[in-house]
Design a protein around this motif. Sequence first.
Motif, short mmCIF file in Angstrom:
data_model
loop_
_atom_site.label_atom_id
_atom_site.label_comp_id
_atom_site.label_asym_id
_atom_site.label_seq_id
_atom_site.Cartn_x
_atom_site.Cartn_y
_atom_site.Cartn_z
N ARG A 32 -5.52 3.85 -1.22
CA ARG A 32 -5.01 5.42 -1.56
C ARG A 32 -4.34 5.69 -2.48
NH1 ARG A 32 -8.77 4.36 1.34
NH2 ARG A 32 -9.09 5.37 3.82
N VAL A 33 -3.57 5.42 -3.36
CA VAL A 33 -2.31 5.19 -4.00
C VAL A 33 -4.00 5.01 -5.16
CG1 VAL A 33 -0.88 4.39 -5.95
CG2 VAL A 33 -0.65 4.07 -3.05
N LYS A 34 -4.29 4.21 -5.34
CA LYS A 34 -5.31 3.76 -6.36
C LYS A 34 -6.23 5.73 -6.19
CE LYS A 34 -9.48 1.48 -7.34
NZ LYS A 34 -9.21 0.81 -8.68
N GLU A 35 -7.00 5.54 -5.68
CA GLU A 35 -7.27 6.64 -4.86
C GLU A 35 -6.63 7.85 -5.21
OE1 GLU A 35 -10.39 5.53 -1.33
OE2 GLU A 35 -9.06 6.70 -0.93
N ALA A 36 -5.51 8.65 -5.44
CA ALA A 36 -5.08 9.46 -5.94
C ALA A 36 -4.91 9.93 -7.01
CB ALA A 36 -3.54 9.70 -5.07
N LEU A 37 -4.52 8.33 -7.27
CA LEU A 37 -4.53 8.32 -8.72
C LEU A 37 -5.52 8.91 -9.79
CD1 LEU A 37 -1.28 5.72 -9.16
CD2 LEU A 37 -1.35 8.38 -9.56
N GLU A 38 -6.13 7.99 -9.87
CA GLU A 38 -7.81 8.36 -10.75
C GLU A 38 -8.52 9.27 -9.70
OE1 GLU A 38 -9.13 3.23 -10.32
OE2 GLU A 38 -10.03 4.72 -9.45
N ASP A 39 -8.27 9.99 -8.99
CA ASP A 39 -8.85 11.56 -8.75
C ASP A 39 -7.10 12.40 -8.60
OD1 ASP A 39 -9.80 14.32 -8.81
OD2 ASP A 39 -11.43 13.22 -7.34
N PRO A 40 -6.64 12.75 -9.58
CA PRO A 40 -5.11 13.97 -8.74
C PRO A 40 -5.61 14.97 -7.64
CG PRO A 40 -4.73 13.14 -11.13
CD PRO A 40 -6.16 12.99 -11.17
N ARG A 41 -6.73 15.49 -7.61
CA ARG A 41 -7.55 16.36 -6.80
C ARG A 41 -7.14 16.05 -5.67
NH1 ARG A 41 -12.99 17.81 -10.24
NH2 ARG A 41 -13.14 15.55 -9.83
N ARG A 42 -7.06 14.72 -5.71
CA ARG A 42 -7.01 14.78 -4.02
C ARG A 42 -5.82 14.63 -3.20
NH1 ARG A 42 -10.89 10.66 -2.68
NH2 ARG A 42 -9.84 10.24 -0.92
N LEU A 43 -5.38 14.99 -3.98
CA LEU A 43 -3.36 14.83 -3.88
C LEU A 43 -3.25 16.80 -2.99
CD1 LEU A 43 -1.60 13.32 -6.60
CD2 LEU A 43 -1.92 12.98 -4.19
N LEU A 44 -4.14 17.71 -4.06
CA LEU A 44 -4.41 18.84 -4.20
C LEU A 44 -4.84 19.38 -2.64
CD1 LEU A 44 -4.52 20.24 -7.41
CD2 LEU A 44 -2.75 19.63 -6.18
N MET A 45 -5.98 18.18 -2.46
CA MET A 45 -6.81 18.89 -1.24
C MET A 45 -6.43 18.28 -0.38
SD MET A 45 -9.20 20.78 -2.38
CE MET A 45 -9.31 21.56 -4.02
N ASP A 46 -5.46 17.48 0.33
CA ASP A 46 -4.73 16.64 1.12
C ASP A 46 -5.91 15.01 1.59
OD1 ASP A 46 -2.88 14.94 2.45
OD2 ASP A 46 -3.25 17.23 4.16
#
Length: 514
Positions: free
Chosen positions: A499-513
């Motif tokens: 999950r950390v890897k996914e959030a960093l490779e696509d930071p938009r995921r953090l905005l979309m939760d």
Amino acid sequence: MSTEVRVPTLGESVTEATVATWFKKPGDPVAADEMLCELETDKVTVEVPAPAAGTLGEIVAGEGETVGVDALLATISEGQASGAGDSAPAKSQDSAASKGDAPDSDGSKGTTDVMVPTLGESVTEATVSTWFKKVGDSVAQDETLCELETDKVSVEVPAPTAGILSEILAGEGDTVQAGGKLAVLSGSAGGTTEPSSASAASAEPAQAASGGGDIEDAPSAKKAMAEAGLSRDQVQGTGKDGRIMKEDVSKAVAAASTAPAVSSAPAAPVQPPRGPVSADDAAREERVRMTRLRQTIARRLKDAQNTAAILTTYNEVDMTEVMALRNAYKDDFYKKHGVKLGFMSFFTKACCHALREVPEVNAEIDGTDIVYKNFVHMGIAAGTPQGLVVPVIRDADSMSFAEIEKAIAEKGARARDGKLSMAEMQGGTFTISNGGVYGSLMSSPILNPPQSGILGMHKIQDRPMVVNGQIVARPMMYLALSYDHRIVDGKGAVTFLVRVKEALEDPRRLLMDL
């Protein structure tokens, strides 16, 4: 008029203690800040000073009794102790002690005592590391006299008033107790010193150090020695004046139980003895005593390995998108928030996001219970000249990128200057350690107890990667998650890191939760 003596704060998560030893009995005269009794918890030994000068009245909690925080221990009748003076100076001294300076002024002799300030929660002693002044030097009020070193932080001791440093009672390398006396100032800012009774002032600590009688061990230690069949000379005391505490008996029992395992060899020290050293090599060596902070770091790291079932899982992250986002907005970010946009805020956000999905990584073990934390107090490991410290950013999960960056910058600077307080390094639920700033490509971080997880960041390095069937150069970083396998299963640890890897490779995921 009487003053109540109550149980002080015992430390984080500690709610009760046992009265180990009373140093005074009813009717004895006591001076302000003089040690009255010693309390023993399951973690530390706490000395209770007199809040005011006077005569010790009733002792409410005797030796061996269990007391809670703020419970009444005894009472002091003020103004009745011989030589204690009137109640007004005692009151002013107590007020100063609450501020951490605790100067003891004697107007008739023109002297002021320099006391050990409050060292922090659960810290009872320190080592005098450096004196910046010597006997006979003039000092200004609030000028730094010396520096103390605890197992957590360095503490500067300012002059409580202007005058002449007439006596140093604790030299460099000496261990001092919280509330103890460090030195004596005499005279005034003008520089005229009165012939104060320096010898009399030094005679009192000397007499106290000599003991003047047998050392009374903690009642719990006596009971433990009787149950274990140990004599006093078989236990090494670590309490005040060599007093044996309960944990000393436990260590002696543990040492005795492991003795047969080493065959007929003599009791070996913790550190193996050095091999033969030639005279030429010895002349080129330098021996430096470990600082208290370094000793504590060594002990805590080893305790973590001995206690937790530490396992490490690895992954790698493509930093292309984070670097592109940072480069696109770093100037605007700095103009608006006044702080640089670094990588740590991205990693902090990504970890907070992953911890919500895998809460056991953010939990801790307490006996046979698992304590889940519905918040994230993020520890950010920082290397300092004194050693590794971990300041904590509280409620990082509810902070913005700018707030995280500001907190990291501020605490990092104060850590390097040795200005962090005890409270700022306690209560963390998860830790991030960035070895990449030193060039580390891969490592296995060690847990920061009682936490169950720590993320290791490493150097960003261009490496050939296959993207859509093509070999391209990408900025890659290895990630390492060390976790306590007693509470975190392999599936949870791997899921967290993915999950950390996914959030960093696509930071938009953090905005979309996501």
